[in-house]
Scaffold this motif. Structure first.
Motif, mmCIF file in Angstrom:
data_model
loop_
_atom_site.group_PDB
_atom_site.id
_atom_site.type_symbol
_atom_site.label_atom_id
_atom_site.label_comp_id
_atom_site.label_asym_id
_atom_site.label_seq_id
_atom_site.Cartn_x
_atom_site.Cartn_y
_atom_site.Cartn_z
ATOM 1 N N CYS B 292 12.345 9.321 -2.960
ATOM 2 C CA CYS B 292 11.997 10.730 -2.798
ATOM 3 C C CYS B 292 12.660 11.307 -1.858
ATOM 4 O O CYS B 292 13.686 11.127 -1.474
ATOM 5 N N CYS B 334 6.531 18.318 0.130
ATOM 6 C CA CYS B 334 6.401 17.492 -1.001
ATOM 7 C C CYS B 334 6.846 18.249 -2.545
ATOM 8 O O CYS B 334 6.506 19.488 -2.079
ATOM 9 N N THR B 335 8.307 17.888 -3.800
ATOM 10 C CA THR B 335 8.641 18.469 -4.346
ATOM 11 C C THR B 335 7.411 18.324 -5.832
ATOM 12 O O THR B 335 7.448 18.840 -6.787
ATOM 13 N N CYS B 337 7.910 15.829 -7.308
ATOM 14 C CA CYS B 337 9.036 15.567 -8.232
ATOM 15 C C CYS B 337 8.464 14.388 -8.904
ATOM 16 O O CYS B 337 8.497 14.142 -9.987
ATOM 17 N N ARG B 338 6.952 13.232 -8.782
ATOM 18 C CA ARG B 338 6.697 12.828 -9.469
ATOM 19 C C ARG B 338 7.208 11.636 -9.494
ATOM 20 O O ARG B 338 7.163 10.465 -9.891
ATOM 21 N N CYS B 340 8.128 8.872 -7.047
ATOM 22 C CA CYS B 340 7.591 8.006 -6.506
ATOM 23 C C CYS B 340 6.762 7.762 -7.580
ATOM 24 O O CYS B 340 6.439 6.051 -7.419
ATOM 25 N N VAL B 351 1.166 12.271 -5.571
ATOM 26 C CA VAL B 351 1.134 12.987 -6.393
ATOM 27 C C VAL B 351 -1.179 14.127 -5.448
ATOM 28 O O VAL B 351 -0.870 15.067 -4.625
HETATM 29 S S1 SF4 Z 1 6.538 13.440 -5.505
HETATM 30 FE FE1 SF4 Z 1 6.801 11.770 -4.575
HETATM 31 S S2 SF4 Z 1 9.169 11.851 -4.567
HETATM 32 FE FE2 SF4 Z 1 8.877 13.647 -5.237
HETATM 33 S S3 SF4 Z 1 8.904 15.128 -2.981
HETATM 34 FE FE3 SF4 Z 1 6.441 14.045 -3.445
HETATM 35 S S4 SF4 Z 1 6.559 12.309 -2.100
HETATM 36 FE FE4 SF4 Z 1 7.956 12.789 -2.561
#
Ligand code: SF4
Ligand code: SF4
Lengths: 254, 655
Positions: B292, B334-335, B337-338, B340, B351
């Motif tokens: 992450c 959270c970005t 970004c997937r 995780c 997400v």
């Molecule tokens: S999508 Fe998941 S890995 Fe990406 S920033 Fe959010 S929690 Fe972290």
């Protein structure tokens, strides 16, 4: 406390240069109409006073249907009623505006606090609130950044050189609001936005008022007179001094 | 000797008493499951059809554990343990068939080769696997693994159960002089030691009997603990996998806001059954946390902790709002970004939960972090999120022979530039390079100009679903009128919206990312490029790679026109976010910034040039790589345009 908040939607002040053209009249092209920035501050202060005093506020704007976006924002933030004083879009003589707003305020049953933005972000004249206070024969507190409800009165704060000035003001009165950390307009809740979109906006016909008119408006000519001073540091310094001297002699720095 | 067999419950005269603890076990187990069932039952139902892709995923991710073994050491150890326990479970059932139903199943070759040899091998594999787990957790001490008492107790108890099992077996072989004992090779080996130790038979009998009860009670306690601990993933992980979106949950749910009782997620009942099952399926492996970018950059977000905190919330205070547990700093870090979700071995979907909770905060409570609020307001007021942009929608194309689509015209290829391409000065250069490439291909290409409006992606990811839906409806209406044969876009976020998420609004357009379109043109010879001689590394944008599965095309273009391609430590599906997603492109981020972490990796490759295929990544990496002392950052379109063979360029003229 009963509040009337006066709003104005203006052509997007963030429109890129050249997007709004001035050729005899204002040509807005595709530029969006948005709530004026200081009116956003006025709206925020109105919400705060209404909440703190368990009162309510009415939003009033003047212009054509493009003003409705400002009124809908107010409805989404809890305005009890939205009133538009019908008038053509474009420049309006501030005294005529103040007179019409006074009529609208009376129609709405008057208020304890009349809230304006410090100045409309398009014509930047900043006189309507003062003129309105004069017409209503009420005290006027300009450039407010924070208001605290003290019984039936307001403690108002504004910024002065090096600090803040606070004063206890007796309602009824007129305030104009400027930007500050405490007058940043809050985001409306989406549920309220959805409801606001279904609420009515009352349209008032404005009485004819003697008014100034704009005969012509022209685009400022952008001229580039910048000059690059090149060379090493000493040459650049000498070049800059020479430029400044020339500028002062030409009377540019009076 | 007769038929090979063994006496079950040998040396345990009062073994029928075991049904008492067994009954308690069943009660404890059922109660534990019921406690959790109550929580799942709160969730909204999920659409399970079509079944086939779900079953395929179940077989692959749960059966073959294809995701678990992506980390080979712990992965294969886990697989071995799972297979071992599967076999031991079957073995125990066989014993029960013989003991409780009198079926003659514990004899002959099956007894020798399965019940004896295979199960011994399984037990041994289990011990090795557990040793690997314990050594990794307490010897190597990876930071993302917890070291709570339960983390030790679970593998340790299991280890004791397996070891005592072997000791029991060996004592029986020793005391009965079992003629087939050698097939149980581990127990047999141990039994040989007893002879050397001169262990007396009466003593062996007493030890055996006591140990039998100990082993049995320990095993029952262990089984009883399953629904109360992370061990429950044994049952819930397959369910979570089965319920997971076979497409990877890349498309967010499109709720009916007009009729929703509550906007977004704030109570457990706003979550889906899948979301609630996820909480019980988490194995606490920490893989999500390891990848992450928010965790790595010190933000108060760990995807693992979000799941575990929600689990605790669900069991301790199920009637309270989730805002009591998950704070804004966490939610908005959270970005999207997937990474995780890509890393999670049991297909937990982080997400959608995070965005669901954002939706509540934004739409019901009007909360949005500074920067993001202004960007969202920008979309609402002027159709793009770039505050203070000095350009109009068509400034970038001035001087190019590019036509704006007019009503009534047909459209072959529509270049959807996106807000970044139109308003961000750096991305405008990419838009120009791409437009010129398309023109050089002799493409009948048009743009929408002022008819283009933000897809709404930043608003949706921020949780402002209402605004997003209005943008989506308006854009689908415009595009339906334009009816282009294909849409080419240089923005992976636009690609994901126009091609994927807009399907919920009735869209069905052919949308390609420019990397794919350019790569095709190179293959078919519509474009010819001179080979470049630079050392290049390529950053996979999250929304192009993990969301849209485009990994190869941009690399092909770079190999043709760039030069030698070197990969960063994280690439492909494991790529590391640039830090722009989820609305971060419009927010102020304190150090350590995500883009710096990514830029470090890029610079470490020694590449002269960092390439990417997303205007937001471009801007983030440009800042990051500069700060890390690296070289240039460019979009693949710019790289290709610079390398275009002269005879192609001469027709259109290079800038
Ligand atoms: S999508 Fe998941 S890995 Fe990406 S920033 Fe959010 S929690 Fe972290
Ligand atoms: S959510 Fe998935 S990856 Fe994260 S700790 Fe739980 S099981 Fe592991």
């Amino acid at each position: 406390m009963r509040i009337i908040c006066f709003l104005k939607a203006i052509l997007d002040p963030e429109a890129p240069p050249g997007a709004i053209r001035f050729a005899g009249k204002v040509e807005s092209g595709e530029v969006a109409t948005v709530l004026g920035p200081f009116e956003g501050n006025a709206l925020e202060l109105s919400v705060q006073i209404a909440q703190a005093s368990a009162g309510g506020f009415v939003a009033v704007a003047m212009g054509d249907a493009a003003q409705d976006i400002a009124l809908r924002k107010a409805l989404a933030l809890g305005a009890e009623r939205a009133v538009r004083v019908d008038a053509p879009a474009g420049f309006q003589d501030p005294l005529a505006v103040a007179r019409r707003l006074k009529a609208a305020a009376e129609e709405a049953g008057g208020a304890d606090v009349y809230v304006f933005g410090r100045q409309a972000g398009d014509w930047d004249m900043g006189v309507t609130a003062g003129l309105f206070a004069g017409l209503m024969d009420l005290p006027f507190a300009p450039l407010v950044q924070h208001a605290e409800v003290v019984g039936a009165n307001l403690r108002l704060r504004r910024e002065i050189a090096g600090g803040y000035e606070e004063s206890l003001r007796v309602a009824p009165l007129v305030v104009s609001v400027t930007n500050g950390p405490l007058t940043l307009m809050r985001l409306p809740k989406v549920k309220d936005v959805m409801l606001a979109n279904r609420k009515p906006i009352d349209v008032l016909q404005a009485a004819a008022e003697p008014s100034l008119e704009i005969a012509e408006i022209a685009q400022a000519q952008v001229t580039r007179q910048g000059r690059m001073i090149t060379g090493d540091a000493a040459q650049q310094a000498a070049g800059l001094a020479a430029e400044l001297r020339r500028f002062l002699v030409a009377g540019g720095g009076n | 000797m007769g038929i090979p067999h063994r006496v079950v419950y040998w040396n345990v005269p009062g073994h029928a008493w075991m049904y008492l603890p067994f009954a308690i076990l069943v009660l404890v187990f059922v109660y534990g499951v019921w406690r959790r069932w109550r929580v799942w039952a709160l969730g909204r139902r999920v659409q399970l059809r079509p079944w086939r892709p779900r079953l395929r995923r179940l077989l692959s991710h749960a059966g073959l554990q294809t995701r678990v073994v992506r980390r080979p050491l712990q992965g294969y150890a886990h697989l071995a343990l799972a297979v071992a326990f599967g076999l031991l479970f079957i073995g125990t059932c066989v014993v029960a068939l013989k003991a409780d139903f009198g079926l003659p199943v514990m004899q002959g070759a099956f007894y020798l080769w399965f019940e004896s040899a295979t199960l011994d091998a399984a037990g041994l594999a289990g011990i090795v696997a557990l040793a690997v787990f314990l050594i990794r957790r307490y010897g190597l001490r990876p930071w993302a693994l917890g070291r709570e008492p339960a983390d030790f107790l679970v593998p340790f108890t299991l280890l004791i159960i397996l070891i005592t099992g072997f000791v029991l077996q060996s004592l029986r072989i020793y005391a009965t002089h079992d003629p087939w004992g050698a097939y149980s090779f581990v127990g047999y080996g141990l039994s040989r030691l007893y002879a050397d130790m001169h262990l007396g038979i009466p003593a062996a009998l007493i030890i055996h009997r006591s140990l039998w009860w100990f082993h049995l009670l320990l095993a029952f306690s262990f089984l009883g603990a399953i629904p109360y601990s992370k061990l429950f993933h044994l049952f819930m992980a397959p369910v979570a996998i089965l319920l997971s979106d076979p497409a990877g949950a890349t498309r967010l749910e499109t709720p009916d806001l007009e009729h929703a009782e509550r906007l977004g997620v704030n109570m457990l009942s706003d979550l889906t059954v899948k979301d609630l099952v996820d909480l019980d399926a988490c194995t606490e492996c920490g893989r999500c946390e390891e990848v992450c970018p928010a965790t790595a950059s010190g933000k108060p977000l760990s995807p693992k902790k979000v799941i575990l905190d929600l689990r605790e919330h669900a069991h301790l205070r199920p009637q309270e709002p989730l805002t009591a547990t998950i704070k804004d700093e966490t939610l908005f870090a959270c970005t999207t970004c997937r990474a995780c979700m890509e890393a999670c071995p049991v297909d937990i979907e982080h997400v959608p939960k995070i965005v669901g909770m954002r939706r509540f905060r934004v739409m019901e409570e009007g909360e949005l972090p500074a920067g993001l609020a202004e960007a969202v307001q920008g979309i609402e007021e002027r159709g793009h999120p770039f505050r203070g942009a000095q350009a109009s929608r068509t400034t970038w194309l001035e001087g190019l022979p590019l036509k704006e689509w007019q009503p009534g015209e047909s459209c072959e290829t529509l270049l959807w530039v996106g807000c970044a391409g139109a308003f961000d000065p750096r991305a405008q250069k990419v838009a120009r390079a791409l437009a010129q490439l398309l023109l050089a291909m002799g493409e009948d290409v048009k743009v929408l100009g002022r008819r283009e409006s933000c897809t709404g992606d930043p608003a949706r990811r921020a949780g402002q679903e209402y605004l997003y839906q209005m943008q989506a409806e308006a854009n689908v209406k415009t595009l339906t009128e334009v009816a282009p044969r294909r849409i080419v876009t240089m923005c992976p976020h636009c690609l994901h919206q126009l091609g994927d998420e807009y399907r919920a609004f009735g869209a069905d357009f052919e949308v390609v990312h420019h990397s794919e379109y350019l790569q095709q043109a190179l293959v078919t010879g519509r474009l010819r490029a001179a080979a470049g001689g630079r050392r290049i590394t390529y950053h996979d944008p999250c929304y192009l790679g993990r969301y849209e599965g485009v990994f190869a095309a941009p690399r092909e273009v770079l190999r043709t026109a760039g030069g030698e391609l070197v990969e960063m430590a994280h690439h492909g599906p494991d790529s590391f976010c640039c830090g722009a997603g989820g609305g971060w492109a419009f927010r102020e981020e304190g150090p350590p910034r995500v883009n710096r972490l990514r830029a470090k990796e890029a610079v470490a490759t020694g590449a002269e040039l960092v390439a990417t295929g997303c205007p937001f990544c471009l801007s983030m990496l440009t800042d990051g790589v500069k700060a890390e002392g690296g070289g240039e950052v460019q979009d693949i379109a710019e790289i290709l345009w610079a390398q275009l063979a002269p005879e192609v360029v001469s027709e259109s003229g290079r800038e």
